[in-house]
Design an enzyme around this catalytic site. Sequence first.
Site, PDB file in Angstrom:
ATOM      1  N   ASP A 129     -10.946  -8.534   7.774  1.00 59.19           N
ATOM      2  CA  ASP A 129     -12.358  -8.327   7.441  1.00 59.19           C
ATOM      3  C   ASP A 129     -13.087  -9.660   7.381  1.00 59.19           C
ATOM      4  O   ASP A 129     -14.232  -9.783   7.815  1.00 59.19           O
ATOM      5  CB  ASP A 129     -12.511  -7.601   6.101  1.00 59.19           C
ATOM      6  CG  ASP A 129     -12.605  -6.092   6.289  1.00 59.19           C
ATOM      7  OD1 ASP A 129     -12.269  -5.620   7.396  1.00 59.19           O
ATOM      8  OD2 ASP A 129     -13.005  -5.396   5.339  1.00 59.19           O
ATOM      9  N   TYR A 176       0.821  -1.214   0.000  1.00 58.48           N
ATOM     10  CA  TYR A 176       0.000   0.000   0.000  1.00 58.48           C
ATOM     11  C   TYR A 176       0.861   1.273   0.000  1.00 58.48           C
ATOM     12  O   TYR A 176       0.367   2.350  -0.312  1.00 58.48           O
ATOM     13  CB  TYR A 176      -0.947   0.029   1.214  1.00 58.48           C
ATOM     14  CG  TYR A 176      -2.050  -1.020   1.168  1.00 58.48           C
ATOM     15  CD1 TYR A 176      -2.238  -1.823   0.052  1.00 58.48           C
ATOM     16  CD2 TYR A 176      -2.905  -1.206   2.243  1.00 58.48           C
ATOM     17  CE1 TYR A 176      -3.235  -2.785   0.010  1.00 58.48           C
ATOM     18  CE2 TYR A 176      -3.914  -2.165   2.211  1.00 58.48           C
ATOM     19  CZ  TYR A 176      -4.069  -2.959   1.091  1.00 58.48           C
ATOM     20  OH  TYR A 176      -5.064  -3.902   1.050  1.00 58.48           O
ATOM     21  N   LYS A 231       3.229 -15.441   1.665  1.00 56.38           N
ATOM     22  CA  LYS A 231       3.120 -16.129   0.373  1.00 56.38           C
ATOM     23  C   LYS A 231       4.562 -16.386  -0.067  1.00 56.38           C
ATOM     24  O   LYS A 231       5.007 -15.956  -1.141  1.00 56.38           O
ATOM     25  CB  LYS A 231       2.337 -15.234  -0.606  1.00 56.38           C
ATOM     26  CG  LYS A 231       1.930 -15.913  -1.893  1.00 56.38           C
ATOM     27  CD  LYS A 231       0.804 -16.925  -1.725  1.00 56.38           C
ATOM     28  CE  LYS A 231       0.524 -17.609  -3.055  1.00 56.38           C
ATOM     29  NZ  LYS A 231      -0.369 -18.762  -2.930  1.00 56.38           N
ATOM     30  N   ASP A 242      -5.371  -6.773   5.798  1.00 55.83           N
ATOM     31  CA  ASP A 242      -6.563  -6.011   5.432  1.00 55.83           C
ATOM     32  C   ASP A 242      -7.692  -6.978   5.072  1.00 55.83           C
ATOM     33  O   ASP A 242      -8.823  -6.888   5.558  1.00 55.83           O
ATOM     34  CB  ASP A 242      -6.199  -5.133   4.220  1.00 55.83           C
ATOM     35  CG  ASP A 242      -7.269  -4.112   3.897  1.00 55.83           C
ATOM     36  OD1 ASP A 242      -8.253  -4.027   4.646  1.00 55.83           O
ATOM     37  OD2 ASP A 242      -7.115  -3.406   2.880  1.00 55.83           O
ATOM     38  N   ASP A 260      -3.376 -18.084   1.036  1.00 51.01           N
ATOM     39  CA  ASP A 260      -4.562 -18.712   0.442  1.00 51.01           C
ATOM     40  C   ASP A 260      -5.113 -19.784   1.384  1.00 51.01           C
ATOM     41  O   ASP A 260      -6.322 -19.890   1.600  1.00 51.01           O
ATOM     42  CB  ASP A 260      -4.262 -19.278  -0.949  1.00 51.01           C
ATOM     43  CG  ASP A 260      -2.910 -19.973  -1.040  1.00 51.01           C
ATOM     44  OD1 ASP A 260      -2.094 -19.824  -0.116  1.00 51.01           O
ATOM     45  OD2 ASP A 260      -2.659 -20.683  -2.041  1.00 51.01           O
TER      46      ASP A 260
END
Length: 357
Positions: free
Chosen positions: A252, A141, A192, A248, A224
């Site tokens: 959620d 980000y 990852k 992020d 994943d």
Amino acid sequence: MTKKIAVLPGDGIGQEIVAEAVKVIERLKQAYGLDVELEQGLVGGSAYDETGSPLPEETLQLAKESDSILLGAVGGYKWESLDIAVRPEKGLLGLRAELELFANLRPAILYPQLADASTLKPEVVSGLDIMIVRELTGGIYFGKPRGVRTLDNGEREGYNTLVYRESEISRISKVAFDIAARRDNRVCSVDKANVLECTELWREVVTKEALAFSNIELSHMYVDNAAMQLVREPKQFDVMVTTNMFGDILSDCAAMLTGSIGMLPSASLDINSKGMYEPIHGSAPDIAGQNIANPLATILSVAMMLRYSLNDADNAERIEAAVNKVLDDGLRTQDIYSDGMNKVSTSEMGDAVIAGL
Ligand code: NAD
């Protein structure tokens, strides 16, 4: 020594829910000698209306000189057409950046009394208690270079950069290990590493930092798989630590396992555990001003503040026990209401928590 709390209600329901949280703090001061002083400030759209800025200099100074910050929420229809530089969200992002709040703590707790609120089977989620520690000021980000460029053949190409320095990985893993030490001593680091070199380094640094925490059981999981496991068997996790973008998304997802956005607090901490505490939900302009919003996420944010920034686990537990009691007693705001329960307003819920203290 008296600790100072900056109180920034913000916009929409922020005003109503923070008022209830302040009542809880006042009660703890009166009944249990909590030694804090409160000072209110403006942030978000309401700050823009009064000063022309979503983060006035005065508010930033107040946040800097305080030991902790309690925030409601920012934003609303009224400010959606403003230039992006002065939108309410800039107030929040400005505070996070200026105060270097790099560690985002997002608990996903499902009180057994509310197990029916989840879309998952009650036995999968009842009693769920996960803490997701998300890196908040680095990663893709913020990485540079970034942008959209036009190639020689005229086609446009968008690009961002995933970048983490060792020091950034090391400080966020220490936060996760410290938190796990106050819980069940288990940390799952999500990356990852099979595809991204940056998270290969992430895995290496987290593993190295874990050596200093002999009681902690560290595991690693690809993102994943972590997304899958969160939905399949969420109670296997204690603390999860991960990058800005993975956190992020996963936080959620974890929040939604509980089905009740009005119940979840959050914290963003700096290197000295100074923090900004806020509910995970927004300013809910659709229900603002009606005295029907659920104040419990904000009240539980105060409990987190006491535990993580003000070193007062006793008063944190008092708040959590009082929230448990009002749920046991069948009190529900409309967002968590189900048949047979006692529907209450924002202020009635706040009053009930205070009575429970
Ligand atoms: P939201 O979280 O405000 O609302 C989503 C839904 O949940 C709405 O139906 C709302 O009524 C309900 N809800 C949220 N909190 C509730 C509570 N405490 N009690 C009962 N119901 C509750 O998200 P949104 O609608 O996407 O965004 C509204 C505004 O909030 C936007 O301006 C957005 O930018 C802003 N926002 C701010 C923050 C923040 O300040 N941290 C976070 C998210 C969104």
